[in-house]
Design a protein around this motif. Structure first.
Motif, short mmCIF file in Angstrom:
data_model
loop_
_atom_site.label_atom_id
_atom_site.label_comp_id
_atom_site.label_asym_id
_atom_site.label_seq_id
_atom_site.Cartn_x
_atom_site.Cartn_y
_atom_site.Cartn_z
N ASN A 54 -4.39 7.06 2.51
CA ASN A 54 -4.43 6.67 1.08
C ASN A 54 -4.15 7.96 0.21
OD1 ASN A 54 -3.86 4.15 1.58
ND2 ASN A 54 -5.63 3.27 1.41
N LEU A 55 -5.34 8.81 0.46
CA LEU A 55 -5.13 9.85 -1.02
C LEU A 55 -3.89 10.87 -0.32
CD1 LEU A 55 -8.75 10.88 -1.29
CD2 LEU A 55 -7.06 9.10 -2.84
N SER A 56 -3.87 11.41 0.73
CA SER A 56 -2.56 12.48 1.49
C SER A 56 -1.45 11.77 0.38
CB SER A 56 -2.28 12.53 3.29
OG SER A 56 -2.16 11.01 3.56
N GLN A 57 -1.45 10.96 0.39
CA GLN A 57 0.29 10.42 -0.75
C GLN A 57 0.58 11.36 -2.09
OE1 GLN A 57 1.21 5.94 -1.54
NE2 GLN A 57 -0.14 5.61 0.08
N SER A 58 -0.35 11.96 -2.17
CA SER A 58 -0.50 13.10 -3.44
C SER A 58 -0.68 14.25 -2.74
CB SER A 58 -2.35 12.72 -4.08
OG SER A 58 -2.20 13.90 -4.88
N SER B 267 -8.53 2.80 -2.90
CA SER B 267 -7.48 4.22 -2.79
C SER B 267 -6.01 3.98 -2.73
CB SER B 267 -8.15 5.48 -1.81
OG SER B 267 -7.98 5.26 -0.58
N PHE B 268 -6.41 2.43 -2.34
CA PHE B 268 -4.59 2.27 -2.33
C PHE B 268 -4.29 2.09 -3.26
CE2 PHE B 268 -1.98 -2.08 -1.82
CZ PHE B 268 -1.44 -1.77 -0.80
N TYR B 269 -5.03 1.26 -4.70
CA TYR B 269 -4.19 1.58 -6.09
C TYR B 269 -3.67 2.51 -6.50
CZ TYR B 269 -5.58 -3.84 -5.01
OH TYR B 269 -6.32 -4.58 -4.14
N GLN B 270 -2.28 3.21 -7.10
CA GLN B 270 -2.01 4.15 -6.79
C GLN B 270 -1.57 4.48 -8.09
OE1 GLN B 270 -2.41 7.57 -5.28
NE2 GLN B 270 -3.87 6.25 -4.00
N GLU B 271 -2.37 3.93 -9.06
CA GLU B 271 -1.47 3.37 -10.66
C GLU B 271 -2.20 4.03 -11.20
OE1 GLU B 271 -2.42 0.70 -9.33
OE2 GLU B 271 -1.79 -0.04 -9.00
N GLU B 272 -1.18 4.81 -12.81
CA GLU B 272 -2.02 6.10 -13.40
C GLU B 272 -2.70 6.45 -13.86
OE1 GLU B 272 0.38 8.89 -13.75
OE2 GLU B 272 1.34 8.48 -12.70
N SER B 273 -3.63 5.17 -14.12
CA SER B 273 -4.59 4.41 -14.84
C SER B 273 -6.62 4.42 -13.22
CB SER B 273 -4.60 3.17 -16.21
OG SER B 273 -5.20 1.78 -14.81
#
Length: 851
Positions: free
Chosen positions: A689-693, A648-654
């Protein structure tokens, strides 16, 4: 508020474009973590057998572990002594042709053939019997060897009638020229010789390889020198033989007679026989009669073989030590190794091996020149060492005797001597099963690790793995060795630097994917290699088919786990107590170790980004979280959550994690409510990590997760508070969420965290300051009470004083890192926060000052 402060934005928990060393450490703490796990459990064999119950070998094609041995099983043919000293043979055997006519009369005398053996025997008399091969009768009275030699040389009668040995080797060239001439022509006269042997041209005579009359002088010189050397050696043999006979009669023979005279039914007969055998071994060594050179070795071995029927394990070990020291071979060597193996099968006999130097004899068998010619004997020898290595005291003794180096050397010889397809390949595999099982036990001791490293043990074992990759028993033992050694940094680094090991491990996983005890240990080893070394992550990832192999195993074992019946948690628990968790099943243990490898690989930026975008990988992790309760298999669930956290650290579009953010949030909520502290910690990290969304932040508020997170600040656990701040720093970045958090008393709890953990954890202190900064975005007066404002200013002033920093109780090895974290992680944000609070307090002071 100044223009500079107006440009300041809320802090978010996301990677910064420029990273210092301390920031990298901080970032890894926030998001990416390696996973630790226990080494797979190895059950102890309840019985000592060559091949245990878990062996993949069929019972028909392997040597037996049980048999009976008696004196009649030993062969006396091996008892025959060696021939002793031998002269080096001549390179060629020249033939003397007939001499030419013109110098026939002046030719030198030719050699005389040996005398008739029958005449020698008649003339030798009693002296001939002395040198009769293998005879034990007719020995002269016991005298010192020098007296016998002196008497023989000074006796005038013996000078005329020499012994058969000496007379047989007298030089005929020096005694009888006429007979030499006659012997050269086979008894023919000179005229007959001229008619029989035609004269040939000189060129033909010299090119034929024969010796002409002109070379006879040279031949005579060589013959005289050889004869003198032979006679000198014969005299030495006579002296040695006389000396051995005297030593035998005075030292050895009485002990053999004592062995035969001990009554076997007496209470102390075994102790007495063992004492005699011990003395016999010392006497033979002092007389240089060990090995195969003793003239009366046959009688000695015959006596020892007969004592085996006494049936005492203690006595048989003493006998075996003496017999092995006599260098028995063939069937006798095999049977004596079987006898020792049979004794070692009982743990009660381990004490006998502690009080006996038989282990040295066993290690010497492993150094046989052609190890495969005595392969079955070496097999039982190795089986004995395997059993003994199961005893902790004997294990240390084996390490002290250099057994690790000896076994590694033997494994290399076996690999070079028997390749796949050879006739001896099967027996080499049987030996390697015992050898690697012994090394597996030796690897338990810390003092054995230097021996593995200094003797090239890890590359050697990789070679065995490669050559015997189809042998599940050998592969499993070596996998156990690697799983033990790689638990230590120095051994892990050594294996990491062997480039071939990664492809070899993947090949074994593909070939033996359903053999759980092998797979779990290889995967555990890969997890150790990738835990701390980024180069290892790159090498494993770069191997062809690495991701397909790992995910294929993941899918296979997840299906096997789903098809297995639901396990029951053993026993009941009282109210409020944590239930006793059962150990993971074999399939679950494979999944635990496999998920650990994926989590460790994801720390590498390229690998992590690719794994986060792999839908199959993310879906398999989510299925584990969906179908497994943390109370059923705690380690498996926590490892899956940790892998999700890293991805979840990697937040790329893909990113497949980003696409499944809400599904993951629901699973993490279930983990938060489990009341398992480790589970709650992993779930909080994922939410960080997910709470950046924004979607996930809405989910957190809707499901009142924020209340739970604020409560975690009271846990008095640094890691839990750090993870909670990771969620709160993202929630407070939204203007509409700050009032909700203030209602939960978040400011006071953050100040308590700063007070409790600041001096010892500047990373956590910096993160608390970032959260307080976000809370004060709408104004300090709106979110800070007067008491909280003054408390914040006091703490920030105290922790920003560099002189006071020197007073903190910190170890010297951590002082530099501690100061770097203080300068980079804490001071920048602490000073900004302090300035903001102070400026707003200054604006409010005139309004509150009395007129």
């Amino acid at each position: 508020m100044s223009s500079v402060e107006k440009k300041c934005e809320p802090f978010y928990l996301r990677p910064s474009p420029r990273k210092t060393s301390a920031e990298i450490i901080s970032e890894a703490r926030r998001s990416l973590r390696t996973i630790c796990t226990q080494r797979p459990f190895t059950p102890r064999d309840d019985q000592r057998q060559l091949f245990g119950k878990a062996s993949s070998r069929s019972s028909e094609g392997r040597p037996p572990s049980t048999f009976s041995l008696h004196a009649r099983n030993f062969e006396e043919s091996d008892s025959r002594p060696g021939s002793g000293k031998r002269l080096s043979p001549l390179e060629h055997k020249p033939r003397l042709p007939a001499p030419p006519d013109d110098d026939l009369d002046s030719s030198p005398a030719l050699p005389k053939p040996p005398a008739d053996p029958l005449q020698i025997r008649r003339a030798g008399g009693a002296r001939a019997r002395l040198f009769k091969s293998g005879s034990l009768a007719g020995l002269p009275p016991v005298k010192r060897p020098e007296e016998s030699i002196k008497r023989q040389s000074s006796d005038p009668s013996s000078a005329g009638t020499s012994s058969p040995v000496l007379s047989r080797n007298r030089n005929p060239l020096l005694t009888d020229p006429a007979s030499a001439e006659k012997s050269q022509t086979g008894g023919l006269s000179k005229a007959a010789c001229e008619k029989t042997v035609p004269r040939r041209p000189a060129s033909e005579r010299y090119s034929s390889g024969t010796v002409c009359a002109g070379d006879v002088g040279t031949l005579v010189t060589v013959a005289v020198g050889t004869q003198a050397k032979t006679e000198e050696l014969r005299r030495g043999e006579v002296k040695d033989e006389l000396g051995e006979s005297v030593y035998w009669d005075t030292q050895v023979l009485p002990l053999l007679q004592e062995l035969e005279s001990v009554p076997q039914d007496a209470a102390d007969s075994v102790e007495h026989l063992c004492s005699i055998c011990e003395r016999l071994h010392c006497i033979l060594g002092e007389g240089d009669l060990l090995g195969r050179k003793g003239k009366r070795r046959a009688a000695l071995l015959r006596t020892l073989f007969q004592l085996i029927d006494v049936g005492s394990d203690q006595l048989n070990l003493q006998l075996a030590k003496v017999i092995l020291a006599l260098s028995v071979s063939g069937n006798n060597l095999l049977n004596i190794c079987k006898l020792i193996f049979k004794i070692s099968r009982s743990e009660n006999n381990d004490v006998l091996f502690q009080n006996n130097s038989i282990i040295d004899s066993l290690l010497s068998v492993l150094h046989s020149e052609d190890v495969l010619s005595v392969g079955e004997a070496v097999l039982y020898c190795m089986g004995t060492l395997k059993f003994l290595s199961g005893n902790r005291s004997l294990l240390r003794m084996l390490v002290g005797k250099g057994s690790v180096a000896a076994l590694l050397h033997l494994s290399g010889r076996l690999c070079r001597a028997a390749t796949p397809g050879d006739a001896h390949f099967a027996i080499a595999g049987h030996i390697l099963v015992q050898l690697t099982a012994t090394l597996r036990n030796l690897a338990d001791l810390p003092e054995s690790r230097p021996a593995f490293l200094s003797n090239g043990g890890l590359p050697e074992l990789c070679l065995v793995l490669q050559q015997h990759s189809g042998d599940k028993d050998v592969c499993t033992n070596i996998a156990r060795i690697f799983s033990k050694l790689t638990s230590y940094n120095v051994c892990c680094t050594a294996l990491t630097n062997i480039p071939e090991c990664y492809g070899l491990f993947l090949e074994l996983l593909r070939k033996h994917q359903k053999k759980q005890d092998l797979v779990v240990r290889i995967v555990f080893t890969l997890g150790n290699l990738t835990a701390k070394n980024n180069e290892a992550r790159e090498r494993l990832w770069a191997e062809e088919g690495s991701l397909d192999t790992l995910l294929g195993l993941f899918l296979l074992y997840h299906q096997m786990d789903a098809a297995a019946p639901a396990p029951r948690t053993p026993g009941g628990t009282a109210e409020g107590q944590r239930p006793d968790h059962r150990p993971p099943s074999g399939v679950e243990d494979v999944l635990i170790k496999l998920i650990r490898v994926l989590a460790n690989l994801s720390i590498h930026p390229t690998v992590g980004s690719t794994l986060a975008s792999n839908t199959q990988c993310v879906e398999l992790l989510l299925k584990v979280l969906e179908h497994k309760a943390i109370d059923d298999c705690e380690e498996l669930v926590i490892n899956a959550a940790a892998a999700i956290n890293n991805l979840s650290f990697y937040q790329e579009e893909s990113s497949a994690v980003r696409a499944s953010a809400l599904s993951i949030a629901h699973l993490m909520l279930k983990l938060l409510l489990s009341r398992n502290m480790d589970g709650m910690l992993e779930a909080t990290r994922v939410f960080g990590n997910l709470s950046q969304s924004k979607v996930v932040r809405d989910f957190i508020v809707q499901n009142k997760v924020h209340q739970f997170v604020v409560t975690l600040l009271d846990s008095k656990n640094q890691d839990v508070c750090f993870s909670a701040c990771g969620v709160l720093i993202n929630l407070t970045a939204d203007k509409g969420r700050r009032a909700i958090l203030q209602e939960e008393g978040v400011v006071q709890k953050l100040l308590d965290c700063l007070r409790d953990f600041g001096p010892g954890d500047w990373q956590l202190a910096g993160l608390v300051c970032q959260t307080l900064w976000n809370c004060s975005e709408d104004g300090v007066a709106l979110c800070f009470s007067e008491q909280e404002t003054h408390a914040a200013l006091q703490l920030l002033a105290l922790y920003s004083d560099e002189e006071l920093l020197q007073q903190w109780n910190i170890s010297e090895d951590m002082r530099e890192f501690h100061r770097a974290c203080w300068e980079l992680e804490f001071i920048p944000v602490a000073q900004r926060l302090r300035n903001r609070i102070q400026s707003q307090v200054n604006l409010l002071e005139p309004l509150t000052t009395p007129s």
